[in-house]
Design a protein around this motif. Structure first.
Motif, PDB file in Angstrom:
ATOM      1  N   PHE A   1       0.840  -1.236  -0.090  1.00  0.00           N
ATOM      2  CA  PHE A   1       0.072  -0.075  -0.024  1.00  0.00           C
ATOM      3  C   PHE A   1       0.934   1.264  -0.083  1.00  0.00           C
ATOM      4  O   PHE A   1       1.872   1.365   0.532  1.00  0.00           O
ATOM      5  CB  PHE A   1      -0.894   0.289   1.296  1.00  0.00           C
ATOM      6  CG  PHE A   1      -1.734  -1.006   1.377  1.00  0.00           C
ATOM      7  CD1 PHE A   1      -3.011  -0.854   0.645  1.00  0.00           C
ATOM      8  CD2 PHE A   1      -1.227  -2.089   2.093  1.00  0.00           C
ATOM      9  CE1 PHE A   1      -4.144  -1.998   1.011  1.00  0.00           C
ATOM     10  CE2 PHE A   1      -2.117  -3.131   2.270  1.00  0.00           C
ATOM     11  CZ  PHE A   1      -3.447  -3.156   1.741  1.00  0.00           C
ATOM     12  N   ARG A   2       0.452   2.109  -0.715  1.00  0.00           N
ATOM     13  CA  ARG A   2       1.154   3.659  -0.660  1.00  0.00           C
ATOM     14  C   ARG A   2       1.144   4.071   0.678  1.00  0.00           C
ATOM     15  O   ARG A   2      -0.284   3.909   1.507  1.00  0.00           O
ATOM     16  CB  ARG A   2       0.696   4.531  -1.570  1.00  0.00           C
ATOM     17  CG  ARG A   2       1.011   4.267  -3.007  1.00  0.00           C
ATOM     18  CD  ARG A   2       0.512   5.554  -3.904  1.00  0.00           C
ATOM     19  NE  ARG A   2       0.704   5.085  -5.089  1.00  0.00           N
ATOM     20  CZ  ARG A   2       1.755   5.709  -5.894  1.00  0.00           C
ATOM     21  NH1 ARG A   2       2.530   6.577  -5.370  1.00  0.00           N
ATOM     22  NH2 ARG A   2       2.052   5.444  -7.206  1.00  0.00           N
ATOM     23  N   ALA A   3       2.169   4.620   1.419  1.00  0.00           N
ATOM     24  CA  ALA A   3       1.918   4.962   2.761  1.00  0.00           C
ATOM     25  C   ALA A   3       1.307   6.406   2.772  1.00  0.00           C
ATOM     26  O   ALA A   3       1.681   7.130   1.873  1.00  0.00           O
ATOM     27  CB  ALA A   3       3.205   4.939   3.474  1.00  0.00           C
ATOM     28  N   SER A   4       0.743   6.659   3.873  1.00  0.00           N
ATOM     29  CA  SER A   4      -0.052   7.994   3.885  1.00  0.00           C
ATOM     30  C   SER A   4       0.750   8.879   4.743  1.00  0.00           C
ATOM     31  O   SER A   4       0.682  10.115   4.577  1.00  0.00           O
ATOM     32  CB  SER A   4      -1.273   7.916   4.575  1.00  0.00           C
ATOM     33  OG  SER A   4      -1.430   7.367   5.645  1.00  0.00           O
ATOM     34  N   ARG A   5       1.899   8.373   5.480  1.00  0.00           N
ATOM     35  CA  ARG A   5       2.584   9.259   6.272  1.00  0.00           C
ATOM     36  C   ARG A   5       4.029   8.685   6.406  1.00  0.00           C
ATOM     37  O   ARG A   5       4.268   7.541   6.089  1.00  0.00           O
ATOM     38  CB  ARG A   5       2.121   9.687   7.540  1.00  0.00           C
ATOM     39  CG  ARG A   5       1.922   8.222   8.148  1.00  0.00           C
ATOM     40  CD  ARG A   5       0.886   8.729   9.811  1.00  0.00           C
ATOM     41  NE  ARG A   5       0.541   7.527  10.611  1.00  0.00           N
ATOM     42  CZ  ARG A   5       1.383   6.950  11.351  1.00  0.00           C
ATOM     43  NH1 ARG A   5       2.397   7.389  11.574  1.00  0.00           N
ATOM     44  NH2 ARG A   5       0.840   5.829  11.802  1.00  0.00           N
ATOM     45  N   ASN A   6       5.059   9.235   6.950  1.00  0.00           N
ATOM     46  CA  ASN A   6       6.322   8.739   7.340  1.00  0.00           C
ATOM     47  C   ASN A   6       5.846   7.533   8.374  1.00  0.00           C
ATOM     48  O   ASN A   6       5.091   7.608   9.510  1.00  0.00           O
ATOM     49  CB  ASN A   6       7.137   9.902   8.166  1.00  0.00           C
ATOM     50  CG  ASN A   6       8.527   9.257   8.482  1.00  0.00           C
ATOM     51  OD1 ASN A   6       8.685   8.063   8.704  1.00  0.00           O
ATOM     52  ND2 ASN A   6       9.498  10.225   8.478  1.00  0.00           N
ATOM     53  N   PRO A   7       6.548   6.405   8.141  1.00  0.00           N
ATOM     54  CA  PRO A   7       6.356   5.264   9.106  1.00  0.00           C
ATOM     55  C   PRO A   7       6.713   5.295  10.527  1.00  0.00           C
ATOM     56  O   PRO A   7       6.114   4.870  11.457  1.00  0.00           O
ATOM     57  CB  PRO A   7       7.188   4.085   8.604  1.00  0.00           C
ATOM     58  CG  PRO A   7       8.073   4.782   7.441  1.00  0.00           C
ATOM     59  CD  PRO A   7       7.645   6.077   7.255  1.00  0.00           C
TER      60      PRO A   7
END
Length: 67
Positions: A23-29
């Motif tokens: 999945f494309r991340a929505s934020r910095n992990p």
């Protein structure tokens, strides 16, 4: 593989029904980690807070320290 599909940001990887799903991340992990540690430390006794990560071994713990 990410280069081939032109994804340059962070992604999330999960296993779902015996498949690896990206999945494309929505934020910095690591976003929010500092706050989560702060809350965890507040909820612990001072002794437990001082040793919050103490039970997780690493190679640094096994080597001799040089000051």
């Amino acid at each position: 593989m990410l280069d081939q599909v032109d994804i340059e940001e962070y992604v999330n990887v999960e296993v779902q029904d015996n498949a690896i799903v990206i999945f494309r991340a929505s934020r910095n992990p690591r976003e929010g980690w500092a706050e989560q540690f702060r809350v965890a430390i507040q909820n612990e006794s001072p002794e437990e807070a001082a040793n919050l990560m103490g039970d997780i071994p690493n190679s640094f713990d096994d080597s001799e320290w040089t000051w």
